[in-house]
Each structure stands twice: as structure tokens, then as C-alpha cells.
Design a protein around this motif. Structure first.
Motif, PDB file in Angstrom:
ATOM      1  N   VAL A 200      30.412  90.100  13.311  1.00 31.29           N
ATOM      2  CA  VAL A 200      31.837  89.797  13.142  1.00 31.29           C
ATOM      3  C   VAL A 200      32.611  91.109  13.160  1.00 31.29           C
ATOM      4  CG1 VAL A 200      33.585  88.813  11.626  1.00 31.29           C
ATOM      5  CG2 VAL A 200      31.340  87.729  11.806  1.00 31.29           C
ATOM      6  N   TYR A 201      33.645  91.191  14.031  1.00 22.15           N
ATOM      7  CA  TYR A 201      34.539  92.348  14.087  1.00 22.15           C
ATOM      8  C   TYR A 201      35.941  91.891  13.677  1.00 22.15           C
ATOM      9  CZ  TYR A 201      30.889  94.642  16.851  1.00 22.15           C
ATOM     10  OH  TYR A 201      29.709  95.179  17.274  1.00 22.15           O
ATOM     11  N   ILE A 202      36.444  92.467  12.595  1.00 21.52           N
ATOM     12  CA  ILE A 202      37.815  92.203  12.145  1.00 21.52           C
ATOM     13  C   ILE A 202      38.553  93.543  12.149  1.00 21.52           C
ATOM     14  CG2 ILE A 202      39.282  91.301  10.309  1.00 21.52           C
ATOM     15  CD1 ILE A 202      36.986  89.569   9.402  1.00 21.52           C
ATOM     16  N   VAL A 203      39.587  93.640  12.967  1.00 20.16           N
ATOM     17  CA  VAL A 203      40.279  94.907  13.192  1.00 20.16           C
ATOM     18  C   VAL A 203      41.523  94.982  12.318  1.00 20.16           C
ATOM     19  CG1 VAL A 203      41.377  96.370  14.924  1.00 20.16           C
ATOM     20  CG2 VAL A 203      39.397  94.979  15.541  1.00 20.16           C
ATOM     21  N   TYR A 204      41.710  96.131  11.663  1.00 19.75           N
ATOM     22  CA  TYR A 204      42.919  96.373  10.872  1.00 19.75           C
ATOM     23  C   TYR A 204      44.030  96.838  11.803  1.00 19.75           C
ATOM     24  CZ  TYR A 204      46.194  98.673   7.719  1.00 19.75           C
ATOM     25  OH  TYR A 204      47.327  99.068   7.079  1.00 19.75           O
ATOM     26  N   PHE A 205      45.200  96.210  11.735  1.00 22.71           N
ATOM     27  CA  PHE A 205      46.333  96.522  12.610  1.00 22.71           C
ATOM     28  C   PHE A 205      47.548  96.751  11.731  1.00 22.71           C
ATOM     29  CE2 PHE A 205      49.595  95.579  15.849  1.00 22.71           C
ATOM     30  CZ  PHE A 205      49.127  96.405  16.863  1.00 22.71           C
ATOM     31  N   PRO A 206      47.913  98.051  11.433  1.00 22.90           N
ATOM     32  CA  PRO A 206      49.042  98.317  10.531  1.00 22.90           C
ATOM     33  C   PRO A 206      50.363  97.875  11.131  1.00 22.90           C
ATOM     34  CG  PRO A 206      48.286 100.353  11.565  1.00 22.90           C
ATOM     35  CD  PRO A 206      47.302  99.278  11.954  1.00 22.90           C
ATOM     36  N   MET A 207      51.203  97.224  10.331  1.00 20.80           N
ATOM     37  CA  MET A 207      52.513  96.737  10.777  1.00 20.80           C
ATOM     38  C   MET A 207      53.579  97.770  10.436  1.00 20.80           C
ATOM     39  SD  MET A 207      51.876  93.883  12.250  1.00 20.80           S
ATOM     40  CE  MET A 207      53.437  93.027  12.324  1.00 20.80           C
ATOM     41  N   THR A 208      53.744  98.811  11.288  1.00 19.41           N
ATOM     42  CA  THR A 208      54.780  99.826  11.106  1.00 19.41           C
ATOM     43  C   THR A 208      56.106  99.296  11.614  1.00 19.41           C
ATOM     44  OG1 THR A 208      54.279 100.808  13.248  1.00 19.41           O
ATOM     45  CG2 THR A 208      53.048 101.637  11.345  1.00 19.41           C
ATOM     46  N   GLY A 209      57.175 100.164  11.474  1.00 21.31           N
ATOM     47  CA  GLY A 209      58.499  99.740  11.923  1.00 21.31           C
ATOM     48  C   GLY A 209      58.535  99.449  13.407  1.00 21.31           C
ATOM     49  N   SER A 210      57.888 100.301  14.218  1.00 20.62           N
ATOM     50  CA  SER A 210      57.885 100.067  15.662  1.00 20.62           C
ATOM     51  C   SER A 210      57.101  98.814  16.012  1.00 20.62           C
ATOM     52  CB  SER A 210      57.282 101.287  16.378  1.00 20.62           C
ATOM     53  OG  SER A 210      55.962 101.527  15.898  1.00 20.62           O
ATOM     54  N   VAL A 211      56.032  98.558  15.234  1.00 19.69           N
ATOM     55  CA  VAL A 211      55.248  97.350  15.490  1.00 19.69           C
ATOM     56  C   VAL A 211      56.069  96.116  15.169  1.00 19.69           C
ATOM     57  CG1 VAL A 211      53.217  96.048  14.789  1.00 19.69           C
ATOM     58  CG2 VAL A 211      53.048  98.508  15.145  1.00 19.69           C
ATOM     59  N   TYR A 212      56.802  96.177  14.028  1.00 15.01           N
ATOM     60  CA  TYR A 212      57.669  95.049  13.686  1.00 15.01           C
ATOM     61  C   TYR A 212      58.710  94.810  14.772  1.00 15.01           C
ATOM     62  CZ  TYR A 212      55.956  94.315   8.935  1.00 15.01           C
ATOM     63  OH  TYR A 212      55.178  93.984   7.851  1.00 15.01           O
ATOM     64  N   ALA A 213      59.287  95.936  15.317  1.00 16.44           N
ATOM     65  CA  ALA A 213      60.272  95.794  16.388  1.00 16.44           C
ATOM     66  C   ALA A 213      59.641  95.157  17.619  1.00 16.44           C
ATOM     67  CB  ALA A 213      60.870  97.156  16.729  1.00 16.44           C
ATOM     68  N   GLY A 214      58.429  95.593  17.931  1.00 19.07           N
ATOM     69  CA  GLY A 214      57.752  95.000  19.086  1.00 19.07           C
ATOM     70  C   GLY A 214      57.466  93.534  18.886  1.00 19.07           C
ATOM     71  N   VAL A 215      57.031  93.183  17.657  1.00 14.04           N
ATOM     72  CA  VAL A 215      56.771  91.773  17.373  1.00 14.04           C
ATOM     73  C   VAL A 215      58.047  90.963  17.467  1.00 14.04           C
ATOM     74  CG1 VAL A 215      56.032  90.152  15.576  1.00 14.04           C
ATOM     75  CG2 VAL A 215      54.749  92.266  15.964  1.00 14.04           C
ATOM     76  N   ALA A 216      59.172  91.550  16.924  1.00 12.65           N
ATOM     77  CA  ALA A 216      60.452  90.844  17.012  1.00 12.65           C
ATOM     78  C   ALA A 216      60.877  90.655  18.461  1.00 12.65           C
ATOM     79  CB  ALA A 216      61.519  91.621  16.235  1.00 12.65           C
ATOM     80  N   GLY A 217      60.667  91.697  19.293  1.00  9.83           N
ATOM     81  CA  GLY A 217      61.001  91.550  20.714  1.00  9.83           C
ATOM     82  C   GLY A 217      60.164  90.482  21.385  1.00  9.83           C
ATOM     83  N   LEU A 218      58.882  90.441  21.028  1.00 10.15           N
ATOM     84  CA  LEU A 218      58.018  89.416  21.597  1.00 10.15           C
ATOM     85  C   LEU A 218      58.484  88.026  21.199  1.00 10.15           C
ATOM     86  CD1 LEU A 218      55.467  88.612  23.136  1.00 10.15           C
ATOM     87  CD2 LEU A 218      54.175  88.938  21.007  1.00 10.15           C
ATOM     88  N   VAL A 219      58.917  87.891  19.925  1.00 10.90           N
ATOM     89  CA  VAL A 219      59.421  86.594  19.472  1.00 10.90           C
ATOM     90  C   VAL A 219      60.670  86.202  20.245  1.00 10.90           C
ATOM     91  CG1 VAL A 219      60.419  85.366  17.510  1.00 10.90           C
ATOM     92  CG2 VAL A 219      58.400  86.805  17.180  1.00 10.90           C
ATOM     93  N   VAL A 221      61.500  87.148  23.278  1.00  6.98           N
ATOM     94  CA  VAL A 221      61.097  86.777  24.637  1.00  6.98           C
ATOM     95  C   VAL A 221      60.550  85.358  24.667  1.00  6.98           C
ATOM     96  CG1 VAL A 221      59.463  87.288  26.491  1.00  6.98           C
ATOM     97  CG2 VAL A 221      60.710  89.146  25.390  1.00  6.98           C
ATOM     98  N   LEU A 222      59.735  85.030  23.668  1.00  9.50           N
ATOM     99  CA  LEU A 222      59.181  83.681  23.622  1.00  9.50           C
ATOM    100  C   LEU A 222      60.271  82.643  23.405  1.00  9.50           C
ATOM    101  CD1 LEU A 222      55.960  84.316  21.487  1.00  9.50           C
ATOM    102  CD2 LEU A 222      56.121  83.992  23.957  1.00  9.50           C
ATOM    103  N   LEU A 223      61.257  82.970  22.525  1.00 11.58           N
ATOM    104  CA  LEU A 223      62.356  82.033  22.309  1.00 11.58           C
ATOM    105  C   LEU A 223      63.185  81.865  23.572  1.00 11.58           C
ATOM    106  CD1 LEU A 223      63.574  83.044  18.723  1.00 11.58           C
ATOM    107  CD2 LEU A 223      62.364  80.962  19.394  1.00 11.58           C
ATOM    108  N   ALA A 224      63.434  82.991  24.277  1.00  9.71           N
ATOM    109  CA  ALA A 224      64.196  82.888  25.525  1.00  9.71           C
ATOM    110  C   ALA A 224      63.458  82.028  26.544  1.00  9.71           C
ATOM    111  CB  ALA A 224      64.452  84.289  26.092  1.00  9.71           C
ATOM    112  N   GLY A 225      62.150  82.179  26.584  1.00 18.35           N
ATOM    113  CA  GLY A 225      61.372  81.367  27.516  1.00 18.35           C
ATOM    114  C   GLY A 225      61.442  79.897  27.213  1.00 18.35           C
ATOM    115  N   VAL A 226      61.721  79.560  25.946  1.00 22.33           N
ATOM    116  CA  VAL A 226      61.835  78.152  25.569  1.00 22.33           C
ATOM    117  C   VAL A 226      63.266  77.655  25.711  1.00 22.33           C
ATOM    118  CG1 VAL A 226      61.578  76.513  23.672  1.00 22.33           C
ATOM    119  CG2 VAL A 226      59.847  78.288  24.020  1.00 22.33           C
ATOM    120  N   LEU A 227      64.230  78.488  25.257  1.00 17.20           N
ATOM    121  CA  LEU A 227      65.625  78.041  25.243  1.00 17.20           C
ATOM    122  C   LEU A 227      66.258  78.040  26.626  1.00 17.20           C
ATOM    123  CD1 LEU A 227      66.898  79.852  22.015  1.00 17.20           C
ATOM    124  CD2 LEU A 227      66.225  77.463  22.276  1.00 17.20           C
TER     125      LEU A 227
END
Length: 309
Positions: A200-219, A221-227
Motif C-alpha cells: 500500500v502506497y499512501i502519498v502525503y500531499f501538502p495543501m499550500t496556498g498555491s495548491v489551494y489556488a490550483g484546486v480552486a481553479g480546477l473546481v 473549470v469543472l463548474l464551467a464545464g457543467v454550467l
């Protein structure tokens, strides 16, 4: 003659007869196997005696009834399943006398098969925070089994980390090699199996400010693809409604049957005024009549109607 001596002699004769009868009795033993056996094993019973038996008969005892088995041999060999559990005995003829053996009780327990590990999800690598559940699988096993989980470290050490058929992991520190163990001691019959290791491999992925921004951008994009498809669908339906409304308006604005065109302008009005688009002028000769469709049958002269029929 002494009565006590006669009594001892009589008892001695009885003992000799009992010994002879016992020596002529068949004895049933396990040649291969034991009273409790796992399914899939070979069990062999041996019907032995100190005399020559002309014909052997085997019986399976079930609920105080004996079922004869068509086997004329002093050996009974079974490749046992759980349906073979029960009592067995044999019998044989010696000098025309039937001799029966003792009974043997055989209990067949479901075999503990090989075990293996499966996981949900099946991805090789998971992110920390996502649950990974390991399952200990076995095709067959007895009623009472102790399931346990062992984690192997890099130095070959073993650490018990869980009990039960399932193990849930979610932390990066829980990455490693896991094995499942199954142990049973049902009816004093010990069975044990161990699975191959599952990594089993479980990877630690720190949620920094840039990561949060990237996640928000991804969200976004996904909302735009739906709306966006929903918005386009709404605009298309609005346009369809408008086209349907224009078509209905054009149909209701068509001239009535028998009416050739717009009425001529009344006297005293200029041709330009009478020709205004969308304007129709009419004279009403009798004001006490209710308005209805213009009927050409009641025209008294050009552009003048006596009755609105």
C-alpha cells in the motif's frame, strides 16, 4: 464337591466364553485420518478381526438408522466432504455367525483455503486522506476463524496492526507491506493460512496556498464545464420559444377567409392616410349592434356596413 469350587469353575467358563466372543468380534479403526478431518482429505477405515470373514458389509449410522454401503472389503476409503460426517461400522460372517464391529464417529470440517488480499480502491497509489480498505479473502473456511493483519517493516520485522477481515488505512505513515493471517481451532482441528504480502502506497500531499489556488481553479473549470452546456441549452430553448411565438403571430394575423385585403380608405381621408400599415377604418351604420366579424353580406355601399354580423 465344594460348592464354592463349582461356582468359580462356572464363572471361569463364562469368562472364557466372553473372551472367545470378544476375540471373534470385529474391530473398526482409523487406518488413515482421524475422528475430525478437514474437507478434501482422505480417510481410510480398517475393519479387522482375528478370524477369516467370508463377506464384509459397511454401514453408515444416521439418526439411529443404519444404511448399508455396497462395499465387500475390510477397507473403506473416503475423499471426505462435510456430507460424510457421521458414524460408521462394519460387519462380517464367521462360520455362519454375523459379527458386528464397534462404531467410529467421523466429523468433517470445512477446509480453510488459501487466503489473499484485495483492496478498495484498487489503485496502486492513493493520496493521504483517502481511505484504502484491505479485505482478507478465502474461498472456504470453518465456522470459527480468527483473522488478523500483520505489517512488515523494511528490516523484516512483523507488527500486528488489526483484527478482523477488513483493515482501513488513510495516513501516509501507514504505507507498507501487509499480510493477512487466518487461524482456526474448531473441534480441536487446527488450520492456519497466510496471504502473500500486499503493498500500500499512501502519498502525503501538502495543501499550500498555491495548491489551494490550483484546486480552486480546477473546481471553477469543472463548474464551467457543467454550467456552460446548461446555459447554451437555456438560450436555445428561449430562441425556440421566440420562433414559435412569431409563427403563431403570423398565423393569427393572416386575412380571414373571403376577405381580399385591407379596406379602402373612407371618403374624406387621403390615400396616404388610408394606406398606413396596420390601420383599418370602418363605418358603423347602427351603433346598437354588438361588434362582431365584418360580414360582406351587410355592406350598403363601399366601406360601409349596416350590420356587423
Amino acid at each position: 464337591m465344594n460348592p464354592s469350587f463349582l461356582m468359580e469353575l462356572f464363572e471361569g467358563e463364562l469368562n472364557i466364553q466372553a473372551f472367545l466372543q470378544e476375540s471373534q468380534r470385529l474391530r473398526l479403526i482409523f487406518q488413515t485420518g482421524a475422528p475430525v478431518m478437514p474437507a478434501g482429505q482422505i480417510v481410510q477405515m480398517f475393519c479387522e478381526g482375528s478370524f477369516v470373514v467370508n463377506k464384509y458389509t459397511w454401514y453408515r449410522v444416521n439418526q439411529n438408522t443404519s444404511t448399508a454401503m455396497n462395499i465387500n472389503s475390510n477397507f473403506l476409503t473416503l475423499f471426505v466432504t462435510t456430507k460424510d460426517s457421521g458414524e460408521y461400522k462394519c460387519s462380517g460372517y464367521y462360520n455362519g455367525t454375523l459379527s458386528n464391529s464397534n462404531t467410529l464417529n467421523l466429523t468433517v470440517v470445512e477446509r480453510l483455503s488459501n487466503v489473499w488480499v484485495s483492496s478498495t480502491p484498487k489503485d496502486l497509489v492513493s493520496m493521504e486522506g483517502q481511505s484504502v480498505t484491505l479485505y482478507c479473502q478465502a474461498i472456504s473456511h470453518p465456522p470459527a476463524v480468527l483473522w488478523s493483519w500483520i505489517r512488515l517493516d523494511e528490516q523484516g520485522g512483523r507488527q500486528e496492526v488489526g483484527i478482523g477481515r477488513e483493515l482501513t488505512l488513510s495516513m501516509a505513515s501507514e504505507s507498507g507491506h501487509y499480510i493477512c493471517q487466518a487461524y482456526s481451532n474448531f473441534l480441536a482441528l487446527m488450520q492456519q493460512q497466510q496471504s502473500p504480502s500486499h503493498t500500500v502506497y499512501i502519498v502525503y500531499f501538502p495543501m499550500t496556498g498555491s495548491v489551494y489556488a490550483g484546486v480552486a481553479g480546477l473546481v471553477l473549470v469543472l463548474l464551467a464545464g457543467v454550467l456552460l452546456p446548461l446555459l447554451l441549452l437555456w438560450l436555445w430553448r428561449q430562441q425556440a420559444k421566440e420562433r414559435a411565438g412569431q409563427k403563431t403571430l403570423a398565423t393569427t394575423s393572416a386575412p380571414a377567409k373571403g376577405f381580399t385585403g385591407p379596406a379602402k380608405a373612407p371618403k374624406g381621408r387621403s390615400q396616404a392616410q388610408a394606406g398606413d400599415e396596420g390601420e383599418v377604418y370602418m363605418n358603423c351604420g347602427e351603433t346598437n349592434q354588438a361588434y362582431s366579424d365584418l360580414c360582406p353580406a351587410y355592406m350598403t355601399r363601399d366601406d360601409t356596413y349596416a350590420t356587423l354580423g
